[in-house]
Scaffold this motif. Structure first.
Motif, PDB file in Angstrom:
ATOM      1  N   TYR A 141       8.192 117.808  22.182  1.00 53.62           N
ATOM      2  CA  TYR A 141       7.046 118.559  23.186  1.00 53.62           C
ATOM      3  C   TYR A 141       7.898 117.661  24.540  1.00 53.62           C
ATOM      4  O   TYR A 141       6.283 117.804  24.548  1.00 53.62           O
ATOM      5  N   LEU A 142       8.293 117.524  25.013  1.00 53.39           N
ATOM      6  CA  LEU A 142       9.093 117.152  25.903  1.00 53.39           C
ATOM      7  C   LEU A 142       9.502 118.748  26.988  1.00 53.39           C
ATOM      8  O   LEU A 142      10.756 119.334  26.560  1.00 53.39           O
ATOM      9  N   PRO A 143       9.412 118.674  28.308  1.00 50.85           N
ATOM     10  CA  PRO A 143       9.911 119.892  28.899  1.00 50.85           C
ATOM     11  C   PRO A 143      10.915 119.395  29.249  1.00 50.85           C
ATOM     12  O   PRO A 143      11.326 118.362  29.221  1.00 50.85           O
ATOM     13  N   ALA A 144      12.041 120.470  29.581  1.00 51.92           N
ATOM     14  CA  ALA A 144      13.436 120.710  29.481  1.00 51.92           C
ATOM     15  C   ALA A 144      13.916 119.766  31.082  1.00 51.92           C
ATOM     16  O   ALA A 144      14.903 118.971  30.803  1.00 51.92           O
ATOM     17  N   ASN A 145      12.883 119.325  31.498  1.00 52.69           N
ATOM     18  CA  ASN A 145      12.868 118.663  33.155  1.00 52.69           C
ATOM     19  C   ASN A 145      12.425 117.391  33.136  1.00 52.69           C
ATOM     20  O   ASN A 145      12.074 116.824  33.900  1.00 52.69           O
ATOM     21  N   ALA A 146      11.983 117.318  31.838  1.00 50.10           N
ATOM     22  CA  ALA A 146      11.376 115.930  32.110  1.00 50.10           C
ATOM     23  C   ALA A 146      12.193 114.856  32.050  1.00 50.10           C
ATOM     24  O   ALA A 146      13.382 114.862  31.874  1.00 50.10           O
ATOM     25  N   ASP A 147      11.516 114.101  32.243  1.00 50.89           N
ATOM     26  CA  ASP A 147      12.308 112.299  32.965  1.00 50.89           C
ATOM     27  C   ASP A 147      12.509 110.813  31.839  1.00 50.89           C
ATOM     28  O   ASP A 147      11.570 110.581  31.539  1.00 50.89           O
ATOM     29  N   ILE A 148      13.628 111.526  31.274  1.00 44.84           N
ATOM     30  CA  ILE A 148      14.193 110.807  30.019  1.00 44.84           C
ATOM     31  C   ILE A 148      15.489 110.468  29.967  1.00 44.84           C
ATOM     32  O   ILE A 148      16.304 111.867  30.729  1.00 44.84           O
ATOM     33  N   LYS A 149      15.978 110.021  29.958  1.00 42.26           N
ATOM     34  CA  LYS A 149      17.492 109.786  29.785  1.00 42.26           C
ATOM     35  C   LYS A 149      18.051 109.030  28.541  1.00 42.26           C
ATOM     36  O   LYS A 149      16.875 108.080  27.642  1.00 42.26           O
ATOM     37  N   GLU A 150      18.871 108.953  27.992  1.00 45.85           N
ATOM     38  CA  GLU A 150      20.132 108.302  27.058  1.00 45.85           C
ATOM     39  C   GLU A 150      19.514 106.798  27.103  1.00 45.85           C
ATOM     40  O   GLU A 150      19.952 105.840  27.961  1.00 45.85           O
ATOM     41  N   GLY A 151      19.064 106.541  25.815  1.00 45.20           N
ATOM     42  CA  GLY A 151      18.624 104.722  25.545  1.00 45.20           C
ATOM     43  C   GLY A 151      17.441 104.458  26.068  1.00 45.20           C
ATOM     44  O   GLY A 151      17.403 103.532  25.993  1.00 45.20           O
ATOM     45  N   ASP A 152      16.468 105.103  26.119  1.00 43.59           N
ATOM     46  CA  ASP A 152      15.277 105.052  26.792  1.00 43.59           C
ATOM     47  C   ASP A 152      14.805 104.509  25.217  1.00 43.59           C
ATOM     48  O   ASP A 152      15.164 104.832  24.244  1.00 43.59           O
ATOM     49  N   LEU A 153      14.323 103.888  25.452  1.00 41.67           N
ATOM     50  CA  LEU A 153      12.456 102.516  24.165  1.00 41.67           C
ATOM     51  C   LEU A 153      11.841 103.400  23.800  1.00 41.67           C
ATOM     52  O   LEU A 153      11.194 103.887  24.778  1.00 41.67           O
ATOM     53  N   LEU A 154      11.119 104.527  22.801  1.00 41.79           N
ATOM     54  CA  LEU A 154       9.937 104.797  22.486  1.00 41.79           C
ATOM     55  C   LEU A 154       9.202 103.810  21.400  1.00 41.79           C
ATOM     56  O   LEU A 154       9.448 102.964  20.712  1.00 41.79           O
ATOM     57  N   VAL A 155       8.070 103.502  22.394  1.00 39.90           N
ATOM     58  CA  VAL A 155       7.402 102.868  21.153  1.00 39.90           C
ATOM     59  C   VAL A 155       5.581 103.033  21.006  1.00 39.90           C
ATOM     60  O   VAL A 155       5.489 104.207  21.619  1.00 39.90           O
ATOM     61  N   ARG A 177      15.442 105.051  19.628  1.00 42.32           N
ATOM     62  CA  ARG A 177      15.958 104.751  21.205  1.00 42.32           C
ATOM     63  C   ARG A 177      16.270 105.865  20.661  1.00 42.32           C
ATOM     64  O   ARG A 177      17.348 106.542  20.545  1.00 42.32           O
ATOM     65  N   VAL A 178      16.806 106.907  22.062  1.00 36.17           N
ATOM     66  CA  VAL A 178      17.208 108.168  22.544  1.00 36.17           C
ATOM     67  C   VAL A 178      19.079 108.198  23.128  1.00 36.17           C
ATOM     68  O   VAL A 178      19.208 107.142  23.203  1.00 36.17           O
ATOM     69  N   VAL A 179      19.156 109.054  21.863  1.00 36.17           N
ATOM     70  CA  VAL A 179      21.058 108.906  21.708  1.00 36.17           C
ATOM     71  C   VAL A 179      21.765 110.315  22.425  1.00 36.17           C
ATOM     72  O   VAL A 179      22.509 110.255  22.429  1.00 36.17           O
ATOM     73  N   TYR A 239      14.917 127.654  26.302  1.00 38.13           N
ATOM     74  CA  TYR A 239      13.924 127.152  25.937  1.00 38.13           C
ATOM     75  C   TYR A 239      13.263 126.421  26.712  1.00 38.13           C
ATOM     76  O   TYR A 239      14.130 125.181  27.848  1.00 38.13           O
ATOM     77  N   ALA A 240      11.938 126.471  26.637  1.00 38.64           N
ATOM     78  CA  ALA A 240      10.794 125.504  27.238  1.00 38.64           C
ATOM     79  C   ALA A 240      10.661 123.783  27.117  1.00 38.64           C
ATOM     80  O   ALA A 240      10.725 122.945  28.016  1.00 38.64           O
ATOM     81  N   PHE A 241      11.335 123.307  26.582  1.00 40.26           N
ATOM     82  CA  PHE A 241      11.130 121.896  25.693  1.00 40.26           C
ATOM     83  C   PHE A 241      12.628 121.695  25.032  1.00 40.26           C
ATOM     84  O   PHE A 241      13.737 122.117  24.769  1.00 40.26           O
ATOM     85  N   ALA A 242      12.974 120.031  25.937  1.00 38.22           N
ATOM     86  CA  ALA A 242      14.835 119.737  25.233  1.00 38.22           C
ATOM     87  C   ALA A 242      14.870 119.080  24.087  1.00 38.22           C
ATOM     88  O   ALA A 242      13.707 118.910  23.542  1.00 38.22           O
ATOM     89  N   ARG A 243      15.743 119.347  23.838  1.00 37.96           N
ATOM     90  CA  ARG A 243      15.747 118.609  22.165  1.00 37.96           C
ATOM     91  C   ARG A 243      16.822 117.184  22.360  1.00 37.96           C
ATOM     92  O   ARG A 243      17.723 116.752  22.801  1.00 37.96           O
ATOM     93  N   ILE A 244      15.665 116.517  22.287  1.00 32.50           N
ATOM     94  CA  ILE A 244      16.091 114.592  22.342  1.00 32.50           C
ATOM     95  C   ILE A 244      16.060 114.067  20.716  1.00 32.50           C
ATOM     96  O   ILE A 244      15.396 114.365  19.622  1.00 32.50           O
ATOM     97  N   ARG A 245      17.358 114.214  20.268  1.00 35.86           N
ATOM     98  CA  ARG A 245      17.936 113.382  19.306  1.00 35.86           C
ATOM     99  C   ARG A 245      17.561 112.012  19.538  1.00 35.86           C
ATOM    100  O   ARG A 245      17.816 110.834  20.593  1.00 35.86           O
ATOM    101  N   CYS A 246      16.822 111.089  18.571  1.00 34.63           N
ATOM    102  CA  CYS A 246      16.622 108.792  18.364  1.00 34.63           C
ATOM    103  C   CYS A 246      17.103 109.059  17.552  1.00 34.63           C
ATOM    104  O   CYS A 246      17.343 109.498  16.224  1.00 34.63           O
TER     105      CYS A 246
END
Length: 304
Positions: A213-227, A243-245, A253-260
């Motif tokens: 549920y984060l859009p494809a242009n969301a401000d997120i990078k590899e290595g970001d920490l999720l709490v 942690r984002v890998v 696709y409207a949402f980015a595919r983010i593996r953690c």
């Protein structure tokens, strides 16, 4: 006849008397002793004599030294073999205890970390030991040794010293079941520490998570920490989750595919801290129509 009065020569030629020789040598020895004591004039002579006699002395002592060294070597070799045998036996006897002590030291360190997390996050809970994993191969669940007798209830979160492990889903009298965050039926509301964006991570199985549920242009990078964001009322905010890998962005696709990857050792170690349920916050009472900015009692119709 004159020739008959001549005495024959003596058979042995006699020198000074023995007493005179003894006296002479004694006097000479005392003189040399006094001269050497006062003037140290015989050091060079003594060193010269020692230079000549030292090799002869060493050669004369060689057979005895070889025998003594050989005997000492054989005794040392025998003692070394005996000591080596005793040490091997002692090592075999102590090996189980040493292995157990190393395990206990590691376990003690983890427990101290768990307690430090408990103090840092201002949370109370019960330290529980993992007994075994669930038999279902398609789920990621563990069984702990604390249950209803310890006050465990369904819904309590479980953490280790690194982060969130899972959530209690079933409780038995003397045990409880925890569903790991990597299970496909488990979700955790999270927040990206760097950007502050909120979303939800879903378990994918196989030790992986997916941030959805984060859009494809969301401000997120590899290595970001999720709490944990704390919006679900179950997890306290601020516990590390993942942690984002990898990030896959596609225009279709409207949402980015983010593996953690989970931060906590969800499939390792043997203890977890089951946090107490969060106390629900009392809802704020709504303001009455007559309290529009003042603290006095509402006016009655007949009052002026």
């Amino acid at each position: 006849m004159a020739g008959t009065d001549h005495a024959p020569p003596p058979f042995f030629k006699r020198g000074p008397a023995p007493l005179a020789l003894l006296t002479f040598y004694l006097a000479l020895s005392l003189a040399l002793f006094v001269i050497d004591l006062r003037l140290q004039s015989l050091d060079l002579l003594r060193q010269s004599v020692a230079l000549v006699t030292d090799p002869i002395q060493r050669i004369a002592q060689t057979p005895g030294s070889l025998v003594d060294n050989a005997a000492a070597y054989l005794r040392g070799l025998h003692d070394l073999l005996d000591e080596n045998a005793r040490l091997k036996q002692a090592q075999l006897r102590l090996a189980p205890d040493l292995a157990r002590l190393e395990h206990l030291a590691s376990e003690n360190e983890r427990l101290r970390k768990l307690l430090s997390v408990k103090e840092r996050e201002k949370a109370s809970g019960e330290v529980a030991r993992i007994m075994y994993t669930a038999r279902d191969p398609f789920t990621h669940r563990i069984i702990i040794d604390k249950g209803q007798q310890s006050g465990i209830v369904a819904g309590q979160p479980a953490i280790d010293e690194a982060g969130v492990v899972g959530q209690v889903t079933r409780v038995f009298p003397f045990s409880a079941e925890i569903t790991l965050i990597t299970d496909k039926d488990q979700t955790v509301p999270v927040q990206v520490v760097r950007s502050g964006q909120r979303s939800v991570v879903f378990g994918l199985g196989g030790g992986q998570l997916e941030l959805r549920y984060l859009p494809a242009n969301a401000d997120i990078k590899e290595g970001d920490l999720l709490v944990t964001s704390g919006l679900d009322g179950i997890y306290l905010p601020g516990f590390p989750v993942a942690r984002v890998v990898s990030i896959e962005r596609e225009n279709s696709y409207a949402f980015a595919r983010i593996r953690c990857a989970p931060i906590a050792a969800v499939e390792n170690f043997g203890e977890v801290l089951v946090l107490s349920p969060r106390q629900p916050q009392a809802p704020r009472p709504p303001d009455s129509p007559g309290r529009s900015g003042n603290t006095g009692a509402p006016s009655k119709p007949g009052d002026k």
